[in-house]
Enzyme design. Structure first.
Site, mmCIF file in Angstrom:
data_model
loop_
_atom_site.group_PDB
_atom_site.id
_atom_site.type_symbol
_atom_site.label_atom_id
_atom_site.label_comp_id
_atom_site.label_asym_id
_atom_site.label_seq_id
_atom_site.Cartn_x
_atom_site.Cartn_y
_atom_site.Cartn_z
ATOM 1 C CB CYS A 1 41.268 22.297 48.364
ATOM 2 S SG CYS A 1 40.512 20.578 48.725
ATOM 3 C CG HIS B 1 36.195 22.909 49.679
ATOM 4 N ND1 HIS B 1 35.433 22.562 48.847
ATOM 5 C CD2 HIS B 1 37.174 22.071 49.777
ATOM 6 C CE1 HIS B 1 36.033 21.275 48.467
ATOM 7 N NE2 HIS B 1 37.235 21.317 48.940
#
EC number: 1.2.1.11
Length: 342
Positions: A130, A242
């Protein structure tokens, strides 16, 4: 006639997100199957306005399915992905099991879509980590323009990257601090509520964590093996999204204004960057969106041809489920997969 798609790990965070994105993007599927372990047999999951009941992985016939979107962890993928692929079903795997296999393409469609054709060697395509996915989407257009020599990245990674149990741990610890006593850490090595932890995945011999190594290895495989990258990966008490602080050293000069212009035209990127008006993106603002957001683009006077930027994305989407669906769309759009007869 559309395609037949199976989601393995349909009850998890990413599996549910895959189902949602397939529906949102009107993926050309006539059949969608939710697959899970035997203990989740019959569990209901949403797919658009439909409810699907989970089927047993060990009993399911993949020979009639075109795509298997795999989101059930590396150990299960190492066992099941080759077996599913041998049935003629193209596996797009979200775990780390196949990312570093030379015969398996590692794909971010905005960056290296041409490499997708290499899936025929194993009938498996790997989805990157990710934290890597959003980073290379931002780096690719800049690399094409000025050539990247070196990247220094510090990540601020949400707990959803560690799964539902990690999200639950953040919630119960946060609630416990205010109500009773915070429970002891189980998923993480330290308390995550009101804290940050510079430890994601296992430590390696050189003192780096496996997460930091993944970012280096995957950026080289996806973007350019000549790029040098060093990372410090940190878990933060954020549920989804994130963030990354990125320092880039180029071969050629690159001004902040040039970088903004390039990134505004780049696929998958949205630039929100007017610091004088407090315009920048934080994780909470990116949740549910497809884009990789870039803010705080500025020149770094401490190195030649240096640039700093801030990069934010929904890790359950671009970092996992969305990228997986985009890979399947790329395969279809390039005419690389023959539909199986109904």
């Amino acid at each position: 006639m559309g395609y037949s798609v199976a989601i393995v790990g349909a009850t998890g965070n990413v599996g549910r997100e895959m189902l949602e994105i397939l529906a949102e993007r009107n993926f050309p599927a006539d059949e969608v199957h939710a697959i899970a372990s035997r203990r989740s047999l019959g569990t209901e999951v949403s797919f658009g306005d439909r409810i699907l009941k989970c089927k047993d992985l060990e009993q399911f016939d993949f020979s009639k399915v075109d795509f298997c979107l795999m989101s059930a962890g590396g150990e299960l993928s190492r066992e099941w992905s080759p077996r599913i692929a041998a049935k003629g079903c193209l596996v797009i795997d979200n775990s780390s099991a196949w990312r570093y296999d030379a015969d398996v393409p590692l794909i971010v469609p905005e960056v290296n879509a041409d490499a997708v054709a290499g899936f025929t060697k194993r009938n498996i395509i790997a989805n990157p980590n990710c934290s890597t996915a959003q980073l290379v989407v931002a780096l690719k257009p800049l690399h094409d323009a000025a050539g990247i020599r070196r990247v220094v990245v510090s990540t601020y990674q949400s707990v959803s990257g560690a799964g539902k149990e990690a999200m639950d741990e953040l919630w119960t610890q946060t609630k416990g601090i205010f109500v009773t006593d915070a429970p002891e850490p189980e998923k993480f090595t330290r308390q995550i509520a009101f804290n940050v932890i510079p430890h994601i995945d296992v430590f390696m011999e050189d003192g780096s964590t496996k997460e930091e190594w993944k970012m280096m290895a995957e950026t080289k495989k996806i973007l350019d093996p000549k790029i040098r990258l060093t990372a410090t990966c940190v878990r933060v008490p954020v549920f989804v999204g994130h963030s990354e602080a990125v320092n880039i050293e180029f071969e050629k000069p690159m001004t902040a204004e040039q970088a903004r212009d390039i990134l505004r035209e780049a696929p998958g990127v949205l630039v929100v960057d007017k610091p004088e008006e407090d315009q920048y993106i934080t994780p909470i603002e990116c949740v549910g969106d497809y884009a990789t957001y870039v803010s705080r683009i500025r020149e770094d006077a401490t190195i030649e041809n240096g640039l700093n930027l801030w990069c934010v994305s929904d890790n359950l989407r671009k970092g996992a489920a969305l990228n997986t669906v985009q890979i399947a769309e790329t395969v279809i759009n390039r005419g690389l997969l023959q539909k199986k007869a109904a």
